[in-house]
Enzyme design. Structure first.
Site, PDB file in Angstrom:
ATOM      1  N   LYS A 135       0.825  -1.212   0.000  1.00 18.71           N
ATOM      2  CA  LYS A 135       0.000   0.000   0.000  1.00 18.71           C
ATOM      3  C   LYS A 135       0.868   1.275   0.000  1.00 18.71           C
ATOM      4  O   LYS A 135       2.075   1.217   0.281  1.00 18.71           O
ATOM      5  CB  LYS A 135      -0.933  -0.033   1.205  1.00 18.71           C
ATOM      6  CG  LYS A 135      -2.034  -1.101   1.105  1.00 18.71           C
ATOM      7  CD  LYS A 135      -2.929  -1.037   2.339  1.00 18.71           C
ATOM      8  CE  LYS A 135      -4.135  -1.927   2.233  1.00 18.71           C
ATOM      9  NZ  LYS A 135      -4.999  -1.803   3.441  1.00 18.71           N
TER      10      LYS A 135
ATOM     11  N   ARG B  17      -2.611 -14.279   4.248  1.00 14.20           N
ATOM     12  CA  ARG B  17      -3.177 -13.535   5.384  1.00 14.20           C
ATOM     13  C   ARG B  17      -2.424 -13.876   6.675  1.00 14.20           C
ATOM     14  O   ARG B  17      -2.270 -13.034   7.550  1.00 14.20           O
ATOM     15  CB  ARG B  17      -4.688 -13.752   5.494  1.00 14.20           C
ATOM     16  CG  ARG B  17      -5.446 -13.041   4.354  1.00 14.20           C
ATOM     17  CD  ARG B  17      -6.918 -12.848   4.626  1.00 14.20           C
ATOM     18  NE  ARG B  17      -7.184 -11.865   5.651  1.00 14.20           N
ATOM     19  CZ  ARG B  17      -7.590 -10.606   5.421  1.00 14.20           C
ATOM     20  NH1 ARG B  17      -7.756 -10.151   4.199  1.00 14.20           N
ATOM     21  NH2 ARG B  17      -7.833  -9.797   6.425  1.00 14.20           N
TER      22      ARG B  17
ATOM     23  N   GLU C 158     -10.152  -9.564  -7.666  1.00 10.47           N
ATOM     24  CA  GLU C 158      -9.158  -8.522  -7.398  1.00 10.47           C
ATOM     25  C   GLU C 158      -7.966  -8.626  -8.349  1.00 10.47           C
ATOM     26  O   GLU C 158      -7.414  -7.605  -8.770  1.00 10.47           O
ATOM     27  CB  GLU C 158      -8.699  -8.616  -5.935  1.00 10.47           C
ATOM     28  CG  GLU C 158      -9.804  -8.215  -4.960  1.00 10.47           C
ATOM     29  CD  GLU C 158      -9.414  -8.378  -3.499  1.00 10.47           C
ATOM     30  OE1 GLU C 158     -10.273  -8.082  -2.643  1.00 10.47           O
ATOM     31  OE2 GLU C 158      -8.275  -8.788  -3.204  1.00 10.47           O
TER      32      GLU C 158
ATOM     33  N   TYR D  44     -12.607  -1.287  -3.600  1.00 11.59           N
ATOM     34  CA  TYR D  44     -13.124  -1.411  -2.232  1.00 11.59           C
ATOM     35  C   TYR D  44     -14.639  -1.288  -2.151  1.00 11.59           C
ATOM     36  O   TYR D  44     -15.178  -0.993  -1.079  1.00 11.59           O
ATOM     37  CB  TYR D  44     -12.450  -0.381  -1.328  1.00 11.59           C
ATOM     38  CG  TYR D  44     -11.061  -0.803  -0.872  1.00 11.59           C
ATOM     39  CD1 TYR D  44     -10.872  -1.917  -0.057  1.00 11.59           C
ATOM     40  CD2 TYR D  44      -9.940  -0.073  -1.247  1.00 11.59           C
ATOM     41  CE1 TYR D  44      -9.607  -2.300   0.365  1.00 11.59           C
ATOM     42  CE2 TYR D  44      -8.661  -0.454  -0.819  1.00 11.59           C
ATOM     43  CZ  TYR D  44      -8.511  -1.566  -0.006  1.00 11.59           C
ATOM     44  OH  TYR D  44      -7.268  -1.948   0.424  1.00 11.59           O
TER      45      TYR D  44
ATOM     46  N   ASN E 226      -1.983   0.351   7.055  1.00 13.95           N
ATOM     47  CA  ASN E 226      -1.522  -0.961   7.500  1.00 13.95           C
ATOM     48  C   ASN E 226      -0.684  -1.729   6.474  1.00 13.95           C
ATOM     49  O   ASN E 226      -0.632  -2.950   6.479  1.00 13.95           O
ATOM     50  CB  ASN E 226      -2.706  -1.789   8.014  1.00 13.95           C
ATOM     51  CG  ASN E 226      -3.739  -2.063   6.950  1.00 13.95           C
ATOM     52  OD1 ASN E 226      -3.620  -1.572   5.827  1.00 13.95           O
ATOM     53  ND2 ASN E 226      -4.743  -2.845   7.285  1.00 13.95           N
TER      54      ASN E 226
HETATM   55  P1  IDP Z   1      -8.170  -6.330   5.633  1.00 14.55           P
HETATM   56  O1  IDP Z   1      -7.318  -5.374   4.787  1.00 14.55           O
HETATM   57  O2  IDP Z   1      -7.381  -6.935   6.758  1.00 14.55           O
HETATM   58  O3  IDP Z   1      -8.890  -7.347   4.809  1.00 14.55           O
HETATM   59  P2  IDP Z   1     -10.710  -4.927   5.874  1.00 14.55           P
HETATM   60  O4  IDP Z   1     -11.660  -5.047   7.026  1.00 14.55           O
HETATM   61  O5  IDP Z   1     -11.091  -5.597   4.588  1.00 14.55           O
HETATM   62  O6  IDP Z   1      -9.269  -5.408   6.371  1.00 14.55           O
HETATM   63  O7  IDP Z   1     -10.501  -3.362   5.612  1.00 14.55           O
HETATM   64  C1  IDP Z   1      -9.930  -2.890   4.416  1.00 14.55           C
HETATM   65  C2  IDP Z   1      -8.951  -1.789   4.752  1.00 14.55           C
HETATM   66  O8  IDP Z   1      -9.671  -0.656   5.288  1.00 14.55           O
HETATM   67  C3  IDP Z   1      -7.933  -2.113   5.840  1.00 14.55           C
HETATM   68  O9  IDP Z   1      -6.831  -2.866   5.374  1.00 14.55           O
HETATM   69  C4  IDP Z   1      -7.527  -0.730   6.328  1.00 14.55           C
HETATM   70  O10 IDP Z   1      -6.599  -0.076   5.449  1.00 14.55           O
HETATM   71  C5  IDP Z   1      -8.865   0.006   6.258  1.00 14.55           C
HETATM   72  N1  IDP Z   1      -9.575  -0.064   7.556  1.00 14.55           N
HETATM   73  C6  IDP Z   1     -10.151  -1.147   8.136  1.00 14.55           C
HETATM   74  N2  IDP Z   1     -10.727  -0.853   9.313  1.00 14.55           N
HETATM   75  C7  IDP Z   1     -10.517   0.483   9.486  1.00 14.55           C
HETATM   76  C8  IDP Z   1     -10.873   1.405  10.519  1.00 14.55           C
HETATM   77  O11 IDP Z   1     -11.521   1.050  11.522  1.00 14.55           O
HETATM   78  N3  IDP Z   1     -10.480   2.705  10.346  1.00 14.55           N
HETATM   79  C9  IDP Z   1      -9.790   3.129   9.239  1.00 14.55           C
HETATM   80  N4  IDP Z   1      -9.438   2.294   8.244  1.00 14.55           N
HETATM   81  C10 IDP Z   1      -9.783   0.991   8.357  1.00 14.55           C
HETATM   82 MG    MG Z   2     -10.377  -7.141   3.395  1.00 17.89          MG
END
Ligand code: IDP
Ligand code: MG
Length: 143
Positions: free
Chosen positions: A10, A86, A127, A50, A113
């Site tokens: 990212k 993962r 994707e 997304y 992240n």
């Molecule tokens: P993942 O990337 O582990 O699959 P997802 O729940 O699919 O997590 O969320 C997609 C992305 O959205 C996350 O990787 C992160 O960058 C962002 N994200 C997830 N939860 C939050 C939050 O509570 N606040 C801000 N950004 C978030």
């Molecule tokens: Mg996800």
């Protein structure tokens, strides 16, 4: 069980100089890189990617983040790729990620992240095709 997943290094991780180290983790964990490019996502591409999160309160911030600076999507291959990748990246929130995982090492917080990983074989296929055409995937080449 499928053998492909879509990973993204990212924008934060690319901008912070973590690209090489993250690719090292991926290769050392036994994944084959079947396609890779560096791109600056447009708003519409990020919103489409997304789409499943569009009702979440963080959707706007997520699109801003993913379009901020370039990122590196990759199609990866390994047996049970979705789950294995993962495991390699760790929990969404780096504070909850296991020691040694990519997010534990390189992520700042739950939003910034460092990496993306598909969450199912079905989404992995969608994707991968979001970023790569058929002839960009190295199906006949073992790298
Ligand atoms: P993942 O990337 O582990 O699959 P997802 O729940 O699919 O997590 O969320 C997609 C992305 O959205 C996350 O990787 C992160 O960058 C962002 N994200 C997830 N939860 C939050 C939050 O509570 N606040 C801000 N950004 C978030
Ligand atoms: Mg996800």
């Amino acid at each position: 069980m499928g053998n492909k997943t879509l990973a993204i290094i990212k924008p934060d991780a690319v901008a912070n100089g973590h690209t090489g180290k993250i690719i090292d983790h991926i290769i050392n964990a036994g994944f084959k890189i079947k396609a890779m490019k560096m791109i600056h996502l447009t708003r519409s591409s990020a919103e489409g990617f997304y789409e499943i999160h569009k009702e979440r309160q963080f959707f706007g911030e997520l699109v801003e983040y993913m379009t901020s600076t370039p990122c590196i999507p990759m199609a990866l291959e390994k047996e049970n790729a979705v789950e294995e990748y993962r495991k390699l990246i760790g929990a969404t929130d780096p504070a909850k990620a296991a020691e040694g995982t990519i997010r534990k090492l390189y992520a700042k917080n739950i939003q910034f992240n460092a990496v993306h990983g598909s969450d199912s074989d079905e989404n992995a296929a969608k994707e991968i095709s979001h970023f790569f055409s058929r002839d960009e995937l190295l199906n006949n080449y073992s790298n």
